[in-house]
Design an enzyme around this catalytic site. Structure first.
Site, short mmCIF file in Angstrom:
data_model
loop_
_atom_site.label_atom_id
_atom_site.label_comp_id
_atom_site.label_asym_id
_atom_site.label_seq_id
_atom_site.Cartn_x
_atom_site.Cartn_y
_atom_site.Cartn_z
N TYR A 169 0.85 -1.19 0.00
CA TYR A 169 0.00 0.00 0.00
C TYR A 169 0.89 1.24 0.00
O TYR A 169 1.95 1.24 0.63
CB TYR A 169 -0.92 0.00 1.22
CG TYR A 169 -2.05 -1.01 1.12
CD1 TYR A 169 -3.31 -0.64 0.68
CD2 TYR A 169 -1.84 -2.34 1.44
CE1 TYR A 169 -4.35 -1.55 0.58
CE2 TYR A 169 -2.87 -3.28 1.35
CZ TYR A 169 -4.13 -2.87 0.92
OH TYR A 169 -5.14 -3.78 0.82
N GLU A 170 0.44 2.29 -0.66
CA GLU A 170 1.30 3.45 -0.83
C GLU A 170 1.56 4.19 0.48
O GLU A 170 2.44 5.03 0.57
CB GLU A 170 0.74 4.41 -1.88
CG GLU A 170 -0.54 5.10 -1.48
CD GLU A 170 -1.23 5.78 -2.65
OE1 GLU A 170 -0.87 5.55 -3.80
OE2 GLU A 170 -2.16 6.54 -2.38
N SER A 171 0.82 3.86 1.52
CA SER A 171 1.10 4.44 2.83
C SER A 171 2.41 3.89 3.41
O SER A 171 2.89 4.38 4.43
CB SER A 171 -0.05 4.14 3.79
OG SER A 171 -0.28 2.75 3.85
N GLY A 172 3.00 2.88 2.77
CA GLY A 172 4.31 2.41 3.20
C GLY A 172 4.29 1.04 3.86
O GLY A 172 5.25 0.67 4.54
#
Lengths: 272, 258, 272, 258
Positions: D54-57
């Site tokens: 996920y692009e939140s890391g």
């Protein structure tokens, strides 16, 4: 997915004559055992890459494995010179050693660029130093917004990066902690990677400060307890500072060095 | 090469003088060896809140013993944070967040340029191959100011370094600005004989202090150029018994693990 | 060294009309309470910066605090549109909102450049998209080694960055963990910084995955338990997903929105 | 807008079809919403070793419930590693390490270009302001391939998107190469009516599958251009009882905290 394989097989499989090989570790977690296996397998014409080439690079260079060194600080940390490195540069023994010399900031950013899939990195560095005239991989670059001139260095893209880590799980996920240096970047910058570990465990329970390299970003894992000695693996061993001090005398003389390497590296099946 | 009071060695005087130059609360980028000794002495004496940053990625290390290397475990164990090496250079050093960069030198010249690369011969086939740059060029460029700790003798203090690894004042006034170097450069060079500081006008290293028992001629004789001397040269305060006791206790631990 | 001060005093001291203000937090740790205090103090003409402007930015924009928005994704995560943001862009209510629009990769790299003291960052991005024509802060840059053309974006350098973190110690060292987003970079890129925390503790014992911002890199710390609500602070609270869903109805209508803001932000002394 | 078998909804068929397109062991960059639903369904059915980023890391998240947002705590709690947002884009997405980028769309066109920025009017004063790019432009550029999950209707499937937020095949063959985009681009567009894939020669989205109960004319009527249709259009296998059960269990947890 990383394969868990014996060290000798991993070195035979992943590292070839003429390859560009980074062995990283910043005082902590230096992959000595893997370096010794490279020496035992008589790899040659390597371009060796490392920010802080220390005793394991002294050994690789003294045994004639290297054609070229890409680096930023070549010494015996806290002790002094690397005599085999000096002998290669100053006297061409056992063979001449081509140098590509940078600063730490430059090398670190070259790995970052490699890990990031970029051809170059930008930093404030080198300006006014004599390194610029000696190193063709340092160039100016102009900011397209401000017109300011900064420095560009090209990405490092080793054929293989070798590191040592505390542990892996059975799927080949790797975990390291303590001083983690530039190891993540060096692995991600490389085409292939080999990680020696202290042990394989069922579960990588989270640790403060830990870096995790997922199995799908690593090529091979080899279990080599003590594989960083005389460097150390935080939580498993302490740095053998006495060895680093002793290396100064061992390495000053070519014959003493060769005898030590025969007895302690070539004629042992594998480390530890 | 110098007379020394029987109560302390020249190296001890040098470390004590260097430690005193660090103000409490300063953020200090520490090289291994003499700088690390001095910085830790300061932290154990007058500067308990000195923030030590080692290039291995330890922010706020508080070692109880002297590390042998820049990556000894004790530096990570006692740090406020351990970060990657790229981060220490990019996020912390490069933007000018560091008050004091603390460097050693194999050669240093009249304009405080530093050589840790090669001595003699050609770069490709030098007489002496030194370790190289490490973090020094960017420490010298980006810290708000730089301190150098180095033993003084004519082989080390040369009119012109054989190789500029780290820029001090280049070839004189205006060079740092011309090169775009943002820190103030080497403000203090502390040796086993005294203290040198750049003349604000000429940028040339100038003797401002001699250590107790050292005379100016001795410093001149140990300098490879015609050394400028300040109109009034002060004598460094000798080490206090406390400073010496702490220093010796630290030295005894050097390279001990944790 | 960071000062530990009341939130209202910190906002009054650090944030001025016309400032460029980043409030960061990636779904997790969003500094809602600080945003509310900015609204209560009636700051105006702000250039607001954030990768993922969400409900707190909807509130700031709807209350007329912002002149300009620098961003990469403006929505109500998992729910849909930000109606106040849309109303400002589509209808200029309560005032026109200038946009400087990027992608996440570009914004993240702009913060990295800011934190690194560089004027710009390089990435592979934007090529072929219509953003290039609308956003003047996207330019091509050529690799001096390979000739390859990449994309440059300028550093973000907010006057102030505001974040929320789990805790600080009495010296003002800040610790956050869980999804840490781009907060470290946003703080280091800014001239000044304000961190609201759940609590102040004697010792920041190490936590897996924690980021530590040393006190000497932070301007002010304010203790605001629950200061991220309806966002969350891992280990302290969970995301109030119901609120995010409810916001959709509250924010669709200008009057409903204003009434809610009066009752829940303006007429309360401070949050929670 | 479409007939649907009483046993499942069109959205369920879409999620099941999307989940099947993910091979076990693939590394998948997941957007929130439909992509997240499909990826988690795959992980709970045929692809237990699917790696979700996920692009939140969060690398390797294994949520037991469906997150509402891209940064729900469950994504960090169950991840192999949580990294910074700059790192996820620079070290993991940009170099082409991700097998599948999984995107949604507000508009998608004949050449699979995606718009999530503005609809109608001028960019500065649009009719509808959408959230914007987020991670999508670089996901579309750098993943080895892209999958799009989107409900099909003439407002969404337009001949030419109002704004190219993320490049599919630009204006046709050769455009990705010309632009230097290194991934293969959108290989599969999965809708509530069927599956579209780019024609290898023209790069134009072409109907290759219809879902059970959907006829080709219905798909045509819900496409804003003259839709190309493959010589043989397959009928998607209907959802299995297990797929439906897992999907409904996941949907029931959506946005639940942990």
């Amino acid at each position: 997915m990383a394969q868990i394989v014996p060290l000798a097989a991993a070195v035979a499989d992943l590292i070839h004559d003429g390859d560009t090989v980074a062995l990283e570790g910043f005082t902590h977690l230096i992959p000595f055992a893997a370096g010794h296996e490279i020496i035992r397998q008589r790899r040659t014409d390597l371009t060796l890459v490392r920010m802080t080439p220390d005793v394991i690079f002294d050994q690789l260079i003294g045994m004639g494995c290297a054609r070229k060194l890409v680096f930023s600080w070549g010494g015996n940390p806290g002790v002094g010179s690397l005599h085999r490195f000096r002998d290669a540069v100053e006297a061409g023994w056992p063979r001449p050693l081509e140098l590509e010399e940078h600063s730490h900031a430059g090398m670190a950013n070259r790995y970052v660029a490699g890990a990031s899939g970029l051809p170059f990195a930008v930093l404030r560095g080198y300006v006014g130093t004599d390194l610029v005239a000696q190193t063709s991989t340092i160039k100016p670059i102009t900011c397209p917004f401000t017109g300011e001139v900064l420095t560009a260095v090209p990405a490092l893209r080793p054929d293989v990066t070798v590191i040592h880590a505390q542990r892996a799980d059975r799927a080949g996920n790797v975990q390291l902690w303590g001083i983690v240096g530039v190891q993540k970047e060096a692995v991600l910058a490389a085409q292939r990677s080999l990680v020696t570990v202290e042990e394989v465990v069922d579960t990588l329970d989270p640790r403060p400060g830990a870096v995790v390299l997922p199995t799908w970003a690593v090529t091979a894992v080899a279990v080599v307890p003590g594989g960083a000695h005389p460097s150390y693996a935080q939580g498993y061993s302490v740095r053998d500072n006495d060895f680093y001090v002793a290396w100064d005398a061992i390495s000053r003389d070519r014959e003493t060095f060769l005898a030590w390497m025969r007895a302690n590296v070539l004629e042992v099946g594998r480390d530890h | 090469m110098t007379t020394s009071d029987p109560q302390w060695t020249p190296d001890e005087m040098m470390s004590v003088a260097a430690s005193r130059a660090l103000r409490d609360g300063a953020v200090c980028f520490v090289g291994i060896g003499l700088p690390s000794t001095a910085a830790n002495l300061a932290r154990h004496t007058h500067a308990p809140n000195l923030v030590l940053i080692y290039e291995s990625g330890t922010l706020g290390s508080k070692p109880g013993v002297l590390p042998l290397s820049i990556g000894d475990g004790v530096l990570a164990d006692t740090a406020d944070a351990v970060i990657s090496v790229p981060e220490v250079f990019n996020y912390w050093l490069q933007p000018g967040r560091i008050d004091v960069g603390f460097l050693g030198a194999a050669q240093i010249d009249r304009f405080a340029n530093i050589n840790t690369t090669v001595i003699g011969g050609d770069y490709r086939r030098p007489k002496v191959r030194l370790p190289g740059a490490g973090g020094a060029p960017e420490i010298a460029a980006s810290c708000r100011e730089v301190m150098v700790v180095v033993r003084q003798n004519p082989r080390t203090f040369v009119a012109r370094v054989d190789f500029i690894t780290s820029v001090g004042f280049g070839s004189g006034p205006g060079d740092r600005e011309r090169l775009g170097l943002r820190g103030a450069g080497p403000r203090t060079v502390i040796t086993d004989l005294g203290i040198l500081q750049p003349d604000p006008r000429t940028c040339e290293l100038t003797l401002t202090h001699v250590h107790p028992g050292i005379d100016i001629d001795t410093v001149r004789a140990n300098t490879g150029w015609d050394l400028a001397v300040a109109p009034e040269v002060a004598v460094t305060e000798p080490p206090t018994p406390e400073e010496l006791a702490v220093l010796r206790r630290l030295e005894a631990t050097k390279g001990g693990n944790r």
